[in-house]
Design a protein around this motif. Structure first.
Motif, PDB file in Angstrom:
ATOM      1  N   HIS A 140       0.850  -1.199   0.000  1.00 19.71           N
ATOM      2  CA  HIS A 140       0.000   0.000   0.000  1.00 19.71           C
ATOM      3  C   HIS A 140       0.878   1.238   0.000  1.00 19.71           C
TER       4      HIS A 140
ATOM      5  N   ARG B 131     -18.633  -6.375   2.270  1.00 20.78           N
ATOM      6  CA  ARG B 131     -17.421  -7.192   2.335  1.00 20.78           C
ATOM      7  C   ARG B 131     -17.633  -8.489   3.112  1.00 20.78           C
TER       8      ARG B 131
ATOM      9  N   THR C 190     -15.336   1.166  -0.686  1.00 23.92           N
ATOM     10  CA  THR C 190     -14.707  -0.150  -0.615  1.00 23.92           C
ATOM     11  C   THR C 190     -14.153  -0.567  -1.975  1.00 23.92           C
TER      12      THR C 190
ATOM     13  N   ASP D 189     -11.583  -6.351  -0.415  1.00 26.04           N
ATOM     14  CA  ASP D 189     -11.719  -6.524   1.032  1.00 26.04           C
ATOM     15  C   ASP D 189     -11.306  -5.281   1.819  1.00 26.04           C
ATOM     16  N   GLU D 190     -10.948  -4.221   1.129  1.00 25.35           N
ATOM     17  CA  GLU D 190     -10.449  -3.032   1.819  1.00 25.35           C
ATOM     18  C   GLU D 190     -11.461  -1.897   1.791  1.00 25.35           C
TER      19      GLU D 190
ATOM     20  N   ASP E 114      -8.804  -3.221   6.681  1.00 18.83           N
ATOM     21  CA  ASP E 114      -9.078  -4.499   6.045  1.00 18.83           C
ATOM     22  C   ASP E 114     -10.526  -4.914   6.283  1.00 18.83           C
ATOM     23  N   ARG E 115     -10.895  -6.134   5.868  1.00 15.17           N
ATOM     24  CA  ARG E 115     -12.290  -6.566   5.950  1.00 15.17           C
ATOM     25  C   ARG E 115     -12.777  -6.684   7.390  1.00 15.17           C
ATOM     26  N   ASN E 116     -11.851  -6.750   8.341  1.00 16.97           N
ATOM     27  CA  ASN E 116     -12.205  -6.775   9.756  1.00 16.97           C
ATOM     28  C   ASN E 116     -12.087  -5.391  10.393  1.00 16.97           C
TER      29      ASN E 116
ATOM     30  N   LYS F 141      -9.512  -3.530  10.625  1.00 17.87           N
ATOM     31  CA  LYS F 141      -8.231  -3.282  11.260  1.00 17.87           C
ATOM     32  C   LYS F 141      -7.394  -2.398  10.337  1.00 17.87           C
TER      33      LYS F 141
ATOM     34  N   ILE G  70      -4.801  -0.943   8.065  1.00 19.38           N
ATOM     35  CA  ILE G  70      -3.693  -1.398   7.222  1.00 19.38           C
ATOM     36  C   ILE G  70      -2.618  -0.319   7.164  1.00 19.38           C
TER      37      ILE G  70
END
Length: 358
Positions: A59, A237, A278, A281-282, A296-298, A300, A302
């Motif tokens: 990234h 997501r 989105t 998954d980001e 991220d998909r959770n 969290k 990045i």
């Protein structure tokens, strides 16, 4: 540490006292983790011009400020909305500078950043949230106008399809409470949601025929309540799509079921989140407190990009802007090629391209 002043914010009609403003800024500053503020940036000399790279690992992005500039006779106001259609054309919504000869609040560029046209003088002073959606074989733009308190659907050339003010069916504006829409999110069934982010903190849901369905939210800090719900997005997501709201003055994301029931909060890495987009998954989170965040998909973190906090440059001349540092990111989108485009809430506007590096 100087707090960001929202008292001079021409885009919002929300009433905040000086004490509330100061408290909000202090909470944002101390609530953001040290780890979350880490930013990897490198400067590589290319001839006489510094090539600033933001991010880390997979990234990494090249910083290209003022990638989009308006034509002669048109001056940026606060640059607040961005969208890209299927043909790659890029649309910018801005308030228009008081000294601008042209009053056009919508400016259109091709995918390479070349100016194509401008229109939308009816949105001058209030050009805010902007998004594009394909419906059948046609694409349409949805505009939120904070000056005129309306949501408007137009064709890509600006021809109006419909325009809406406060939903009387909701029953929450009978006492004269303000309605100031800030952004729209689309649902998979053809409906949409409107955030009353600068008015009375409600979310309004409409069906595919643009008919009123329900209202939820309202001012507060408890689950299901909101404080300046500035942006929103249908997050697909996971297997169960959820509506995520940028609960900006509460310094958090808040998730709802599609029918408006509270699900959860996300606070890690959030200062004053403005909106979402989105890609895979980001998710991209432009944050008014001087940073653009990718999660991220959770959800969290990045990476944080261009962290310029704390910033006191909102009213500064362009020559004072710091290379590689954001002032007040207001919205951001992924372009079709994976680059990121960022619009900032500054009175002279700024549109920065973050070019994805291999």
């Amino acid at each position: 540490m100087k707090p960001i002043s929202f008292a001079e914010n021409c885009e919002t009609t929300a009433e905040y006292t000086r004490r509330q403003l100061l408290a909000r800024t202090i909470v944002a500053a101390f609530g953001f983790s040290v780890a979350g503020r880490a930013l990897a940036a490198e400067t590589v000399q290319t001839g006489q011009s510094p090539n600033i790279v933001l991010g880390e690992g997979d990234h990494r992005y090249q910083w290209i400020p003022d990638w989009l500039t308006p034509p002669s006779g048109l001056l940026w106001g606060d640059t607040q909305g961005l969208a890209q259609d299927s043909a790659g054309r890029i649309y910018v919504s801005h308030t228009v500078h008081p000294d601008s000869q042209s009053g056009d609040a919508i400016v259109v560029f091709d995918k390479n950043g070349k100016f194509l046209m401008s229109w939308g003088a009816q949105f001058r002073g209030g050009g805010h949230g902007l998004d594009v959606r394909k419906e059948g074989s046609h694409e349409f733009l949805y505009h939120c106008d904070t000056q005129h308190k309306t949501v408007t659907k137009t064709h890509l050339n600006g021809d109006v399809v419909w325009q809406k003010g406060a939903p009387t069916e909701a029953g929450v504006y009978k006492d004269g409470s303000p309605f100031t829409p800030t952004n729209i999110a689309f649902s998979p069934d053809g409906g949409f949601y409107v955030a009353d982010g600068y008015g009375s903190n409600w979310i309004h849901q409409y069906d595919a025929r643009a008919e009123y369905v329900r209202t939820f939210g309202g001012l507060g800090i408890e689950p299901g309540k909101l404080h300046q719900p500035h942006g929103l997005w249908l997050d697909t997501r996971s297997s169960d799509p959820l509506l995520v709201v940028a609960d900006r003055a509460n310094h958090r994301m808040q998730y709802f079921t599609p029918d408006g029931k509270h699900v959860k909060f996300v606070t890690d890495g959030m200062r004053q989140p403005c909106h979402f987009k989105t890609r895979g998954d980001e998710m991209l989170v432009p944050d008014l407190d001087s940073v653009v965040t990718i999660v991220d998909r959770n959800n969290k973190v990045i990476t944080h990009l261009g962290d310029g906090y704390p910033s006191d440059l909102r009213g500064a001349p362009r020559s004072a802007f710091i290379p590689g540092k954001f002032i007040h990111p207001h919205t951001a989108i992924y372009l079709h090629n994976g680059d990121i485009l960022v619009a900032e809430w500054v009175p002279i506007g700024r549109i920065t391209l973050l070019r994805k590096m291999a």
